[in-house]
Motif scaffolding. Structure first.
Motif, mmCIF file in Angstrom:
data_model
loop_
_atom_site.group_PDB
_atom_site.id
_atom_site.type_symbol
_atom_site.label_atom_id
_atom_site.label_comp_id
_atom_site.label_asym_id
_atom_site.label_seq_id
_atom_site.Cartn_x
_atom_site.Cartn_y
_atom_site.Cartn_z
ATOM 1 N N VAL A 58 -18.024 25.081 -0.629
ATOM 2 C CA VAL A 58 -16.886 25.984 -0.399
ATOM 3 C C VAL A 58 -17.080 27.280 -1.160
ATOM 4 N N GLY A 64 -6.019 22.010 -0.039
ATOM 5 C CA GLY A 64 -6.028 22.162 -1.484
ATOM 6 C C GLY A 64 -5.314 21.013 -2.157
ATOM 7 N N ALA A 111 -16.717 20.853 0.956
ATOM 8 C CA ALA A 111 -15.947 20.881 -0.291
ATOM 9 C C ALA A 111 -16.901 21.219 -1.435
ATOM 10 N N GLY A 112 -16.338 21.373 -2.630
ATOM 11 C CA GLY A 112 -17.141 21.599 -3.819
ATOM 12 C C GLY A 112 -17.933 22.898 -3.781
ATOM 13 N N ALA A 168 -16.261 19.045 7.665
ATOM 14 C CA ALA A 168 -15.588 19.487 6.444
ATOM 15 C C ALA A 168 -16.609 19.791 5.363
ATOM 16 N N PRO A 209 -9.655 14.938 -6.213
ATOM 17 C CA PRO A 209 -10.885 15.229 -5.481
ATOM 18 C C PRO A 209 -10.716 15.069 -3.979
ATOM 19 N N LEU A 210 -11.348 15.973 -3.250
ATOM 20 C CA LEU A 210 -11.308 15.930 -1.792
ATOM 21 C C LEU A 210 -12.680 15.513 -1.294
ATOM 22 N N ASP A 211 -12.753 14.354 -0.659
ATOM 23 C CA ASP A 211 -14.024 13.809 -0.190
ATOM 24 C C ASP A 211 -14.248 14.258 1.251
ATOM 25 N N PRO A 212 -15.197 15.167 1.503
ATOM 26 C CA PRO A 212 -15.424 15.625 2.875
ATOM 27 C C PRO A 212 -15.869 14.511 3.805
ATOM 28 N N HIS A 259 -9.300 21.453 -6.415
ATOM 29 C CA HIS A 259 -10.243 21.106 -5.361
ATOM 30 C C HIS A 259 -9.776 21.727 -4.048
ATOM 31 N N VAL A 260 -10.734 22.276 -3.292
ATOM 32 C CA VAL A 260 -10.433 22.907 -2.007
ATOM 33 C C VAL A 260 -11.484 22.476 -0.994
ATOM 34 N N ALA A 261 -11.036 22.183 0.228
ATOM 35 C CA ALA A 261 -11.941 21.850 1.320
ATOM 36 C C ALA A 261 -11.643 22.758 2.507
#
Length: 507
Positions: free
Chosen positions: A479, A450, A475-476, A473, A454-457, A424-426
């Motif tokens: 990105v 990174g 993500a998903g 932000a 999971p990265l929750d924007p 996961h990358v934001a």
């Protein structure tokens, strides 16, 4: 009967004599070494104004090589037409005067007429470089007395010149820059060259010329000192620490003319720069309030974030890789109490420091290493990201600060590289910068995140709002759209300097 005629023995080449092999070796060795000293130090002088980039280095190296080629050709041409001994003293002395005045010329031009800096810098490299490079062919002509020894003389002096260049490079890089300011190095070198010119003129019984050169060095070199605005000159940077007139404890760490860190020596929780607040927000979004962390920092600067973590998350242990030991000394001397306890600073290259860390040993890795406005290329590649991923535990987070402008080619390549390593990358930044539909991105600082969790924007944006930071932000899939067809950076191909958009130094 066919007669035969014998060829007379080769006549000696008509060349002036009177220079011993030791004198010749010293002249060639010293002149060659001086050329490399000037080349290396010129990079340090230009870094505060043009940045320490691949383009700046390429320009300086190219100009220096051009000077060497010009001097070698011109020196050989004149050696065949004029008594070389009459040219050696002036060549050394004139180059010495220019070398001594180089810091003053470059810094004054940078302040008064920046557009002319490139031309002035080129001139201060070309003129002494060409004059000093002419020394080898001039000395070679003096030492040649017969055709029979041409190969020996030329080969010997060429090898001595090469050794001189090597010694000049090594001594400058490992000794001089570590212990002396660049203005002092060039002033001292200029004085030695002028002194060499005086000795050559005196030895050649041109006493009036020698006396005139002595007066030049006595009257001129003193005014050639140009210390610049550095509080310290380290192996990598011109360092200044500026007090904030609006905040009593505020201090800004300036490296080569660029603001790198802000530290409040009275309140480590104060985060002045928006990108640092963004990294703090990312940390808040994924770790509980006050939770102690095992953190690693690629780049130290003013140690703003390690100090912040130590203050807000008691028990946090931070390891910092900072390549510039001089900056670490400034941190201790001018940026607050001596740090210790939970902060361990290692003077080392970050890529090498990563390799020394155990796998699954860090909750948080922070990337904030810069050379000028560019992240060092070897910290951006897939292999480097794999090393970061290795040291993070299963729920670990990597947050890195970048700077880019224009179409964000470098930033998008960095994120494309991270997508190959992290699940996961934001991307966190100004709304116009991270907007996937924006055609006019402003650029500036960008924080990329990174992790394998999971990265929750939304959680990141809530943490940003809590810090009065108007960043956003993504993500998903957003990105992936933002990255587009950006290339992946590898150890074999990472053109960071070329991808990075020009930085507006006037802002």
């Amino acid at each position: 009967m066919t007669g035969s005629t014998s060829q007379p023995p080769a006549a000696p080449v008509s060349a002036p004599a009177g220079m011993g092999p030791r004198t010749a070796a010293v002249l060639v060795f010293g002149a060659s070494a001086a050329v490399l000293v000037v080349e290396i130090v010129a990079l340090r002088l230009l870094a505060p104004y043009l940045g320490l980039t691949l383009e700046t280095s390429t320009m300086v190296i190219g100009v220096a090589l051009g000077a060497i080629a010009l001097g070698s050709w011109a020196g050989g041409w004149y050696a065949d037409r004029v008594d070389p001994r009459r040219l050696l003293g002036p060549a050394l002395a004139i180059s010495g005067v220019i070398v001594a005045f180089t810091p003053l010329l470059m810094r004054a031009t940078a302040e008064w007429s920046p557009p002319l800096l490139f031309l002035v810098a080129a001139g201060t490299i070309i003129v002494p470089g060409a004059l000093l490079s002419a020394v080898t062919p001039l000395v070679t002509k003096v030492r040649l007395t017969t055709i029979a020894e041409t190969g020996t003389v030329v080969g010997r002096l060429s090898s001595i010149g090469t050794v001189g260049a090597i010694v000049g490079t090594v001594v400058t890089g490992f000794v001089l820059i570590s212990h002396l300011p660049v203005s002092g190095i060039l002033l001292g070198l200029g004085g030695l060259l002028v002194l060499g010119g005086v000795v050559m003129e005196w030895h050649g019984r041109r006493r009036r010329s020698a006396a005139a050169l002595a007066l030049v060095v006595a009257a001129g070199l003193g005014s050639g000192v140009a210390p610049g605005g550095c509080d310290a000159e380290t192996r990598y940077h011109c360092v200044e620490v500026l007090a904030d007139p609006e905040r009593q404890g505020g201090r800004t760490l300036v490296l080569d003319g660029l603001r790198h860190s802000y530290v409040d020596i009275d309140d480590p929780t104060h985060l002045e720069f928006e990108y640092v607040r963004a990294i703090a927000a990312v940390t808040d979004a994924f770790f509980g309030p006050g939770e102690a962390l095992d953190a690693y920092h690629l780049g130290g600067g003013g140690l703003t974030f390690p100090r912040y973590l130590e203050e807000t998350r008691p028990g946090t242990r931070s390891v910092v890789s900072e390549i510039d030991g001089g900056v670490v000394d400034i941190d201790r001397q001018l940026l607050g109490p001596d740090f210790g306890g939970g902060i361990e600073v290692r003077v080392e290259d970050g890529r090498l420091g990563l390799r020394e860390l155990d796998g699954n040993s860090r909750d948080l890795v922070v990337g904030d290493a810069f050379g000028g406005v560019s992240v060092p290329w070897h910290l951006t590649t897939r292999r480097a990201m794999t090393d970061v991923h290795r040291v993070l535990d299963d729920d670990g987070v990597y947050a890195a600060n970048l700077i880019d402008h224009g179409d964000l080619a470098f930033a998008r390549a960095k994120v494309a590289t991270m997508l190959e390593v992290f699940e996961h990358v934001a991307v966190v930044g100004e709304p116009s910068t991270v907007d996937v539909d924006s055609a006019d991105r402003e650029g500036g600082n960008i924080v990329v995140v990174g992790s394998d969790r999971p990265l929750d924007p939304t959680a990141i944006e809530s943490a940003l709002d809590a810090r009065d930071t108007e960043w956003t932000a993504i993500a998903g899939d957003d990105v992936a759209t933002w990255v587009g067809d950006a290339q992946v950076l590898t150890d074999d191909h990472a053109p960071v300097d070329q991808l990075l958009q020009p930085y507006d130094f006037t802002s």
